[in-house]
Design a protein around this motif. Structure first.
Motif, short mmCIF file in Angstrom:
data_model
loop_
_atom_site.label_atom_id
_atom_site.label_comp_id
_atom_site.label_asym_id
_atom_site.label_seq_id
_atom_site.Cartn_x
_atom_site.Cartn_y
_atom_site.Cartn_z
N PRO A 129 0.88 -1.05 -0.09
CA PRO A 129 -0.12 -0.01 -0.08
C PRO A 129 0.88 1.36 -0.14
N LEU A 130 2.18 1.09 0.13
CA LEU A 130 3.10 2.49 0.23
C LEU A 130 3.32 2.81 -1.09
N PHE A 131 3.34 1.86 -2.01
CA PHE A 131 4.04 2.52 -3.26
C PHE A 131 3.15 3.69 -3.93
N SER A 132 1.97 3.59 -4.03
CA SER A 132 1.36 5.05 -4.61
C SER A 132 1.44 6.15 -3.72
N TRP A 133 1.70 6.02 -2.35
CA TRP A 133 2.00 7.22 -1.48
C TRP A 133 3.30 7.73 -1.76
N TYR A 134 4.33 6.70 -1.99
CA TYR A 134 5.72 7.22 -2.09
C TYR A 134 5.89 8.00 -3.51
N ASN A 135 5.16 7.45 -4.39
CA ASN A 135 5.28 7.99 -5.76
C ASN A 135 4.63 9.48 -5.76
N GLN A 136 3.69 9.93 -4.88
CA GLN A 136 3.05 11.07 -5.07
C GLN A 136 3.60 12.14 -3.99
N ILE A 137 4.56 11.44 -3.22
CA ILE A 137 5.00 12.45 -1.96
C ILE A 137 6.07 13.41 -2.41
N ASN A 138 6.10 14.67 -2.01
CA ASN A 138 7.18 15.71 -2.22
C ASN A 138 8.11 15.59 -1.08
N THR A 139 9.03 14.73 -1.00
CA THR A 139 10.11 14.64 -0.21
C THR A 139 10.72 16.03 0.30
N SER A 140 10.76 16.99 -0.72
CA SER A 140 11.59 18.26 -0.21
C SER A 140 10.82 19.03 0.56
N ILE A 141 9.58 18.85 0.92
CA ILE A 141 8.81 19.73 1.89
C ILE A 141 8.42 18.97 3.21
N GLU A 142 9.02 17.53 3.16
CA GLU A 142 8.63 17.06 4.37
C GLU A 142 9.98 17.16 5.30
N ARG A 143 9.38 17.76 6.38
CA ARG A 143 10.45 17.96 7.24
C ARG A 143 11.06 16.92 8.10
N ASN A 144 10.09 15.67 8.36
CA ASN A 144 10.62 14.67 9.08
C ASN A 144 10.82 13.53 8.08
N TRP A 145 11.29 13.97 7.05
CA TRP A 145 11.44 12.53 5.88
C TRP A 145 12.34 11.48 6.39
N LEU A 146 13.39 11.93 6.93
CA LEU A 146 14.31 10.93 7.56
C LEU A 146 13.51 9.80 8.21
N TYR A 147 12.84 10.37 9.06
CA TYR A 147 11.95 9.25 10.29
C TYR A 147 10.80 8.77 9.53
N VAL A 148 9.97 9.37 8.91
CA VAL A 148 8.84 8.99 8.08
C VAL A 148 9.43 8.07 6.98
N SER A 149 10.31 8.23 6.42
CA SER A 149 10.83 7.11 5.25
C SER A 149 11.26 5.83 6.12
N SER A 150 11.98 6.01 7.21
CA SER A 150 12.32 4.90 8.07
C SER A 150 11.13 4.22 8.54
N ASP A 151 10.00 4.86 8.93
CA ASP A 151 8.97 4.04 9.39
C ASP A 151 8.26 3.35 8.25
N ALA A 152 8.25 3.75 7.19
CA ALA A 152 7.58 3.08 6.29
C ALA A 152 8.41 2.04 5.83
N SER A 153 9.72 2.32 5.61
CA SER A 153 10.68 1.33 5.15
C SER A 153 10.67 -0.06 6.12
N ARG A 154 10.60 0.38 7.24
CA ARG A 154 10.73 -1.04 8.30
C ARG A 154 9.40 -1.70 8.10
N LEU A 155 8.37 -1.06 7.71
CA LEU A 155 7.01 -1.94 7.72
C LEU A 155 6.89 -2.84 6.32
#
Length: 342
Positions: A129-155
């Motif tokens: 379910p994370l694939f479509s979310w990842y393709n739409q997200i603008n990582t440049s404006i995500e202030r907590n991207w390092l942590y959020v992307s880690s949360d997603a990746s571990r799942l």
């Protein structure tokens, strides 16, 4: 005599095949020894559902000594299981760094059951379910991207391959005897810093769906421990722990805070203090050192006799020997090109 010779040759051939298989897993070619591998190698390595997984979602190539300790301690506690460290800074064509430039990277690469792989999130999130979310997200404006992307990746990685995920500030001290488990940070509240499941477990699929449906990276922990907690409350009727007993719900174990968090986040500085009598941690499988809380950048210093120094000496002796400095900034141990740690 001929039968004995055939048996001897068969044993020798079997041993040679096993050695060659292990060598191929630790190398992407026969004449060079990089410790990161192809996607096919990853699939083969994690196909037995027993991997121990760590993640680095920044571009950092040189692990800190705490990361090194976490990975080494896991490799030491689980010698027969692959310890896989996904690093976003790696690519399939990254040259092997030198010992002098990246001593921790080189040290971890030398451990027999540690394997370093590039973290390719787009590929990892495929068929989830994370694939479509990842393709739409603008990582440049995500202030907590390092942590959020880690949360997603571990799942995603544990859903796909199974095994145990650990944060890179978790020191392993004894094997975890559970297959499907979450770690309680406090009563009725789950962490996402350590968890383990068999592959394709429906709980993780539901977590990934909820991750997307209720995505709000501005709320700290919303995609991490808060997500695990709210999904566990849907899955189970949470109760308070009774003494040191773990809780069980359907086929998930909810492990007592003592298993990984015997020192709570509000007391994290105690790891960097000298104790009159150090705790035994007999009820713990691993220790979460709360590195996120360490804004003061408290260090592990050789000869300080702090709790954390003694944990390093016992559970990640190679890291301690090669990477930990004394009060004058010196490191007494040097990792030579031929040294191997196990």
């Amino acid at each position: 005599m001929q039968k004995e010779l055939q048996l001897s040759l068969s044993v020798t051939l079997l041993f040679a095949c096993g050695f060659l298989y292990r060598f191929i897993l630790k190398s992407s070619c026969l004449f060079c020894l990089p410790s990161f591998k192809s996607q096919q190698g990853l699939e083969a390595l994690l196909s037995h559902r027993r991997g121990i997984v760590f993640l680095e979602t920044s571009e950092r190539m040189e692990p800190t000594h705490l990361v090194s300790c976490a990975v080494e301690s896991a490799a030491k506690i689980y010698p027969e299981r692959p310890v896989v460290f996904f690093m976003k800074g790696l690519t399939d064509s990254t040259p092997m760094p030198s010992n002098s430039t990246y001593p921790a990277f080189s040290f971890l690469s030398a451990i027999d059951n540690v394997f370093l792989f590039p973290l390719d999130m787009k590929r990892l999130f495929e068929d989830t379910p994370l694939f479509s979310w990842y393709n739409q997200i603008n990582t440049s404006i995500e202030r907590n991207w390092l942590y959020v992307s880690s949360d997603a990746s571990r799942l995603a990685v544990i859903w796909k391959y199974g095994g145990i995920y650990m944060d890179t500030d978790v020191i392993s001290i004894r094997p975890i005897p559970e297959e499907n488990f979450l770690a309680a940070q406090a009563s009725r509240f789950s962490s996402n810093g350590v968890f383990g499941f068999l592959p394709q477990h429906p709980f993780l699929w539901k977590c990934m769906e909820n991750f997307v449906e209720h995505y709000n990276s501005d709320i700290w922990g919303n995609q991490g421990p808060d997500l695990m907690t709210r999904m566990l409350r849907v899955w189970c009727k949470l109760e308070d722990f009774q003494e040191l007993s773990d809780l069980r719900c359907l086929n998930i174990s909810f492990l007592h805070p003592q298993r990984f968090y015997p020192i709570s986040y509000s007391e994290w500085r105690r790891y960097y203090e000298v104790w009159d009598r150090e705790p035994s941690f007999n009820d713990s499988y691993a220790l979460h050192l709360w590195n996120y809380m360490n804004k003061e950048e408290r260090a592990v210093i050789r000869g300080s006799n702090t709790l954390v120094e003694n944990l390093y000496r016992k559970h990640c002796p190679g890291t301690y020997r090669h990477l930990i400095q004394g009060p004058e900034g010196s490191v007494t141990g040097e990792l030579g090109p031929g040294n191997k740690e196990s």
